[in-house]
Design an enzyme around this catalytic site. Structure first.
Site, PDB file in Angstrom:
ATOM      1  N   GLN A 130       6.983   3.270  11.417  1.00 20.19           N
ATOM      2  CA  GLN A 130       5.748   4.602  11.434  1.00 20.19           C
ATOM      3  C   GLN A 130       5.311   4.863   9.715  1.00 20.19           C
ATOM      4  O   GLN A 130       4.521   5.010   9.263  1.00 20.19           O
ATOM      5  CB  GLN A 130       6.050   5.445  12.275  1.00 20.19           C
ATOM      6  CG  GLN A 130       4.884   6.387  12.748  1.00 20.19           C
ATOM      7  CD  GLN A 130       5.406   7.355  13.825  1.00 20.19           C
ATOM      8  OE1 GLN A 130       6.321   7.154  14.443  1.00 20.19           O
ATOM      9  NE2 GLN A 130       4.236   7.959  14.057  1.00 20.19           N
ATOM     10  N   ASP A 131       6.563   5.289   9.156  1.00 23.78           N
ATOM     11  CA  ASP A 131       6.549   6.109   8.161  1.00 23.78           C
ATOM     12  C   ASP A 131       7.900   5.904   7.093  1.00 23.78           C
ATOM     13  O   ASP A 131       8.878   5.556   7.728  1.00 23.78           O
ATOM     14  CB  ASP A 131       6.587   7.433   8.444  1.00 23.78           C
ATOM     15  CG  ASP A 131       5.903   8.520   7.775  1.00 23.78           C
ATOM     16  OD1 ASP A 131       4.712   8.159   7.006  1.00 23.78           O
ATOM     17  OD2 ASP A 131       6.614   9.780   7.282  1.00 23.78           O
ATOM     18  N   PRO A 132       7.770   5.808   5.992  1.00 23.37           N
ATOM     19  CA  PRO A 132       9.089   5.732   5.147  1.00 23.37           C
ATOM     20  C   PRO A 132      10.033   6.935   5.467  1.00 23.37           C
ATOM     21  O   PRO A 132       9.543   8.008   5.950  1.00 23.37           O
ATOM     22  CB  PRO A 132       8.591   5.647   3.603  1.00 23.37           C
ATOM     23  CG  PRO A 132       7.030   5.490   3.790  1.00 23.37           C
ATOM     24  CD  PRO A 132       6.551   5.920   4.953  1.00 23.37           C
TER      25      PRO A 132
END
Length: 230
Positions: free
Chosen positions: A64-66
């Site tokens: 989804q997201d780092p």
């Protein structure tokens, strides 16, 4: 126009790089990197694409997201740089790997060996502010990475898509299920791993699917020691 990605992904995504939304995203990122602590560093934003060219992708593991902690993110979903503590979600991925294929967990979270074999470790958003999860959502990254997913779905050689958690499963609409394989379950995070991630056997299922396609299976065993490669 200068090359952003140094392999065949450049051609696949060239049309996106020429869009107004991408120019706006680029300006946003220039300001963010100049004024905030952003992960990963700007030289590793597209690392997932650099290490796994479009024509070589066999498997996609969507994130989804780092990671938003110091020195964690280096451009690949779930992976962290050498010398950094293995995050809880990745610890659970390693537990499932051991349960599924008998592969003992390693003491690092550097997944380059997977990327080198054709596992695209792709986040839907490619940057984040330090300590602020989801802070770069809604600025254009999703459109770019959705295009990458669709391009893989439409490619002549099918792909195995591994979708963990609701955010990843929401991408099913981008994937032609008549020709690609989708393996889905709960997310490996400590909050949800016991709700269907543990016991889901994604690694053996992926290799079975690849062999059925006539592809070489992935060697999921990671090296015990690693050094970061640029």
């Amino acid at each position: 126009m200068k090359k952003i990605i140094h392999n065949d992904w450049q051609d696949v995504l060239q049309g996106e790089f020429e869009q107004a939304y991408y120019a706006k995203l680029h300006e946003f990122l220039k300001h963010e990197y100049a004024t905030q602590n952003i992960h990963p560093d700007m030289y590793h934003i597209f690392q997932a694409f650099e290490w796994t060219p479009f024509s070589k992708v066999k498997v996609v593991i969507l994130g989804q997201d780092p990671y938003h902690g110091q020195n964690q993110a280096h451009g690949l979903s779930f992976s962290v740089q050498p010398g950094v503590q293995v995050p809880p979600s990745l610890q659970n991925i390693y537990k499932e790997l051991q349960s599924d294929l008998g592969i003992a967990p390693v003491q690092h979270g550097y997944l380059k060996k997977w990327a080198d074999q054709g596992v695209l470790l792709l986040n839907s958003v490619l940057t984040v502010r330090d300590g602020q999860a989801y802070s770069h959502q809604g600025h254009g990254w999703e459109r770019l990475t959705d295009t990458a997913i669709q391009a893989l779905s439409e490619r002549e050689q099918p792909v195995v898509f591994i979708l963990w958690g609701k955010a990843a499963r929401d991408k099913i609409k981008l994937i032609d299920q008549s020709r690609n394989i989708i393996i889905q379950s709960a997310h490996p995070s400590p909050l949800s791993a016991y709700r269907g991630f543990f016991g889901s056997k994604p690694f053996s299922k992926t290799n079975e699917a690849l062999e059925a396609m006539g592809e070489t299976p992935i060697d999921w065993q990671l090296p015990t020691e690693v050094l970061e490669e640029k």
